[in-house]
Write a protein that holds these residues in place. Structure first.
Motif, PDB file in Angstrom:
ATOM      1  N   GLU A  75       0.835  -1.209   0.000  1.00 18.47           N
ATOM      2  CA  GLU A  75       0.000   0.000   0.000  1.00 18.47           C
ATOM      3  C   GLU A  75       0.867   1.255   0.000  1.00 18.47           C
ATOM      4  N   TYR A  76       1.922   1.264   0.814  1.00 16.38           N
ATOM      5  CA  TYR A  76       2.839   2.420   0.860  1.00 16.38           C
ATOM      6  C   TYR A  76       3.496   2.646  -0.508  1.00 16.38           C
ATOM      7  N   GLN A  77       3.897   1.554  -1.133  1.00 17.69           N
ATOM      8  CA  GLN A  77       4.527   1.676  -2.448  1.00 17.69           C
ATOM      9  C   GLN A  77       3.550   2.304  -3.451  1.00 17.69           C
ATOM     10  N   GLN A  78       2.309   1.851  -3.432  1.00 14.33           N
ATOM     11  CA  GLN A  78       1.309   2.405  -4.351  1.00 14.33           C
ATOM     12  C   GLN A  78       1.041   3.881  -4.065  1.00 14.33           C
ATOM     13  N   GLU A  79       1.004   4.248  -2.789  1.00 11.46           N
ATOM     14  CA  GLU A  79       0.812   5.658  -2.425  1.00 11.46           C
ATOM     15  C   GLU A  79       1.974   6.511  -2.925  1.00 11.46           C
ATOM     16  N   LEU A  80       3.184   5.989  -2.792  1.00 14.06           N
ATOM     17  CA  LEU A  80       4.367   6.716  -3.258  1.00 14.06           C
ATOM     18  C   LEU A  80       4.329   6.898  -4.776  1.00 14.06           C
ATOM     19  N   HIS A  81       3.968   5.847  -5.493  1.00 14.48           N
ATOM     20  CA  HIS A  81       3.835   5.945  -6.954  1.00 14.48           C
ATOM     21  C   HIS A  81       2.765   6.965  -7.332  1.00 14.48           C
ATOM     22  N   HIS A  82       1.640   6.918  -6.644  1.00 20.07           N
ATOM     23  CA  HIS A  82       0.560   7.858  -6.928  1.00 20.07           C
ATOM     24  C   HIS A  82       1.026   9.300  -6.705  1.00 20.07           C
ATOM     25  N   PHE A  83       1.695   9.542  -5.580  1.00 19.55           N
ATOM     26  CA  PHE A  83       2.219  10.866  -5.250  1.00 19.55           C
ATOM     27  C   PHE A  83       3.158  11.368  -6.360  1.00 19.55           C
TER      28      PHE A  83
END
Length: 153
Positions: free
Chosen positions: A11-19
């Motif tokens: 989830e953190y990785q996806q949030e970072l990519h989204h950001f």
């Protein structure tokens, strides 16, 4: 690693990519790709580190991508190459007048998403970027160590 930890990291990785995608998408520029824009900014901000290899290490981009983008920037007349004084196989890079103007002309569009985020987050914005800088140092150190190990083998 427990499944919960693994899922949370995902989830953190996806949030970072989204950001990252949102910041890049909001600052799109028709004359430069995001890679070209980053390299222009790095050459401007860190002229002493402006060799293709150093730019690759600093940016985390593959050498091939850096070379391709530098070629395009050179064709556009935004950078110039000069033989490296200590290494005839390498060269240093600097911005041309046109490259500096391109960077200055578009800095508002490039940085506007960060200005907006800064205003919305207040002091937490600066804390966020202090943490990102620390994280990048750790990641870069790990990358350099892995590179050193690969060169030894």
């Amino acid at each position: 690693m427990k499944e919960f930890e693994w899922l949370k990291m995902l989830e953190y990785q996806q949030e970072l990519h989204h950001f990252s995608r949102e910041l890049i998408t909001q600052s799109q520029n028709k004359t430069l790709t995001s890679c070209e824009r980053e390299l222009l900014a790095r050459i401007y901000l860190e002229p002493e580190e402006s060799t293709p290899l150093a730019l690759s290490k600093l940016s985390g981009m593959k050498k091939e991508s850096v070379s391709r983008s530098l070629k395009k920037l050179s064709e556009k007349g935004y950078i110039k190459k000069k033989k490296h004084p200590q290494d005839d196989r390498s060269y240093t890079l600097s911005l041309t007048k046109e490259g500096t103007e391109e960077l200055k002309q578009n800095y508002g569009a490039i940085l506007q998403p960060l200005y907006d985020l800064s205003r919305a987050m207040g002091n937490e914005f600066f804390t966020l970027f202090e943490l990102i800088i620390d994280a990048n140092k750790i990641i870069n150190q790990k990358s350099y160590n892995n590179l050193d190990e690969e060169e030894i083998n």
